[in-house]
Write an enzyme that holds these catalytic residues in place. Structure first.
Site, PDB file in Angstrom:
ATOM      1  N   GLY A  41      51.934  17.129  49.078  1.00  0.00           N
ATOM      2  CA  GLY A  41      52.345  16.816  47.969  1.00  0.00           C
ATOM      3  C   GLY A  41      54.230  16.370  48.543  1.00  0.00           C
TER       4      GLY A  41
ATOM      5  CE  LYS B 231      40.458  18.697  50.618  1.00  0.00           C
ATOM      6  NZ  LYS B 231      41.965  19.614  49.687  1.00  0.00           N
TER       7      LYS B 231
ATOM      8  CB  ALA C 148      46.794  16.833  44.670  1.00  0.00           C
ATOM      9  CB  THR C 149      51.771  16.630  44.001  1.00  0.00           C
ATOM     10  OG1 THR C 149      51.270  18.484  44.986  1.00  0.00           O
ATOM     11  CG2 THR C 149      52.996  17.166  43.996  1.00  0.00           C
TER      12      THR C 149
ATOM     13  CB  ALA D 281      47.552  15.566  51.630  1.00  0.00           C
ATOM     14  N   GLY D 282      49.740  12.920  50.461  1.00  0.00           N
ATOM     15  CA  GLY D 282      50.508  11.983  51.059  1.00  0.00           C
ATOM     16  C   GLY D 282      50.733  10.977  49.607  1.00  0.00           C
TER      17      GLY D 282
END
Lengths: 257, 257, 257, 257
Positions: free
Chosen positions: B158, B97, B206-207, B184-185
């Site tokens: 994040g 990635k 992820a987050t 992301a987001g």
């Protein structure tokens, strides 16, 4: 641990309610009910004949879901109360989804007639689940009158616009003690997930499923989304941040870390 | 019928990819992997030591997911290429990635360095999954260079803001032939469902999961949402309408209908 | 050609109404009135003493604007009607901005009490301008009762959130024949322009101006925005398109074209 | 106190730039220029013959605005540089609005070619105003290369969608030191006001004005909106609040207060 939804003493495992308007056939309905695993199905009492063979009602009974007659098409408290009473006679349930719309173009609730009808029906022993607008004050009045839930709209019936004012829905969820069911506006799965994340206790979907190109797959989708939104709400989401936050601390290198 | 996702010849059952940044412990990670049933997990190669016992890598291997090393923390093509090569050595995979960020405040991709690194790595035999911005033209360039996917951001890393420009993501999905992974987001389940409805082939979270109050429940939620959004996309949603559409035809009355 | 706004036979050149709540001093108010060129200023009748020297009322009278007493702080029809009558006595005007809020936290209108008060006041000869929610059906009822305008909220009072459900405001503008005045929610100039573009006939701004860092400059800004939005509405905007449309035809080259 | 916009040493009173694509006739253009009071007008150099009588250029010169040739229709750095040089020869200005689009369907900028062209033109002594996407990192690179402004898009050219990702525009305004001009996407007045409130230093409108039903009135509208948004930004807006805030203190009653 159970996460059943309690409404007026009844316990529902599924937090997705299904509307039947627009369904192509009884067999498609049967497949949608199976795919969604819903426990509560609303039918327009003015439309169905309760005894017609192979009818919608029979399919719902075979699936084992509770039937929630609705008063779709009623424009006054008087009409709605009459229709609710006919439904109670015909279907043997005192649950009613109370709809009193101002006109047939907007299909928006007429809150004056709605409150009037709700008061009468509660006094008359009905378990009332009223379709209302996204106004916190009206929702609170309906709850105070003794309604079993409040069912605010996310957007106009059949529009598929989702939830046009999410803050208003969240505010209703904060303000009333009875279950809040998002009714009308759902266009697709993410709308249903959002409703639950805003704090709704359940979601009603009709057109989004019955008129999708593949109603059965959409029933599966919306059911998954309701569970997803419910889990996400209970899981406690991260706060929104206007700037980025590294998820991967970057100190150290392979071989040195 | 299978609805597996094919990337560079590999077949993935789950369309949810997991990031590990911010995870509280290996045991929480193990529970999240089980809850999400993910097949692909990304780890920051600059952070983990590949052989540390009880490490993130071991947990991912035990779960049976493919490990996707990422180049988080790299600011230039040169750094990213070096990190990718270290990862290939250490982890025995040519998948990477590719992240090349412009600075540590915005964590936004630097598309010039990104394109440069992607070109080098593809030539070098890597299977490249680049993190990029929501720009159709850059996404098309990455696909044309031979990247295995494109991974546009929905919002800053994040931030939990979801997808700030849904049209841009939908346009990328229409424009490129390789799988599109929303990266992301994501803040909560409905964001993931929306990504899939816009046409994404997969979602990376992820987050949203690792920093949720209850990461395991959120992993369940996001996994359900990805399936919900995928099903909804394939089911063919109803069109959005600016005005209402009755779902319940209202001709007929009980007793007469 | 004049583009004056007619309300109950009165002609107003400015389509910006000013609220005075939160104003720092009479002299700041005077400067804001001059900057905005407003013709209509609303004052909370429960707050001002009508004869206090240097008062808000005096400043408004010096500016030459019409005073519109409001019933802010009233929670019942009875209270609101009483306050309106006191205002008529004290100020010699039968115009009243009718506010009946459900509680002091949300400051949302209580539509049941509102409709009740409106009916009484219209019968009593008042020119009634009711603050209401963004519900088309309630707005239509207010107009049908004989109210001179309807004044739906864009967002909660003092929130500065702008217009949280633009479709609802546009639908009200389409549905009623009396002037529609956007009331509450305005946070900045673009919100006011948007209100006019949606079809509102005027905008009321209070907190957005009185609590801005520089109230006089914000008064100028909102006044320009109201004119801008009005002109844009009348000019007939281009349709929204999901894809690009070249504005510059590109056939021909310099020297050949 | 002057609030002129400084670009490369030139001082512009108006913060509205006008594009001429789609204009119906030179006389309509003349009226739009007068209505908007713009100081800067962009023309596609590939389209106009610089010496044709009664041409767009003549109208702009008569109005007294600066002419900003653009490279619309160019797909490569090479083409754009060539076109810019032709424009400099023909029009006697070293200002150029640099457009390098990836294709004629999306009309989106190709940032790789754009950065390449910008570097060449800056080195060649041009005053470069580049049309770019809403990516902070690319904007920062353009500024670092010595561009006189950056001109991010709000939405695709001619779409009239306004600003699809307001956070991205605000982030660019925070990140670069050169003036930021919102380019593309404007559909109506409120979009222009919003751009200025987000921190843009100017707005370019083309299709929104030239293709409106009444272009002259829309020119007036957008010009007012730009001033409104600029004033609102400088005035310091109130913060957004999730809940209501009473604007009218309600202690006291008429006669007692």
């Amino acid at each position: 641990m159970s996460d059943d939804l309690e409404i007026a003493g009844a316990s529902l495992r599924s937090r997705l309610f299904l509307g039947t308007g627009g369904i192509a056939s009884p067999s498609v309905l049967a497949a949608c009910l199976a795919a969604s695993a819903t426990d509560l199905v609303t039918v327009a009492i003015r439309r169905v004949g309760p005894d017609s063979p192979g009818s919608i009602l029979e399919v719902v009974r075979d699936h084992g879901a509770r039937i929630l007659p609705n008063t779709a098409g009623c424009h006054t408290a008087r009409e709605a109360v009459l229709t609710a009473r006919l439904a109670r006679e015909a279907l043997g349930t005192d649950w009613v989804k109370l709809e009193v719309v101002a006109d047939d173009d907007t299909l928006l609730p007429d809150v004056v007639e709605l409150l009037d009808a709700a008061e009468t029906l509660v006094r008359d022993g009905f378990t009332v689940l009223p379709y209302t607008n996204a106004d916190l004050v009206t929702a609170r009045r309906l709850a105070d009158l003794g309604c079993a839930t409040v069912m605010p709209l996310g957007a106009p019936i059949g529009s598929g616009l989702g939830i046009t004012d999410p803050r208003a829905i969240a505010a209703i969820c904060d303000a009333v003690d009875v279950p809040v069911v998002l009714d009308a506006g759902i266009g697709t799965a993410s709308d249903a997930a959002l409703a639950m994340e805003l704090g709704c206790d359940a979601v009603l979907a009709a057109t989004a499923i019955t008129r999708a190109e593949d109603p059965v797959r959409m029933a599966t989708a919306v059911a998954s989304a309701v569970r997803a939104g419910r889990d996400a709400k209970l899981a406690g989401r991260i706060p929104r941040r206007e700037s980025a936050l590294a998820s991967s601390p970057t100190e150290g290198l392979v071989g040195t870390g």
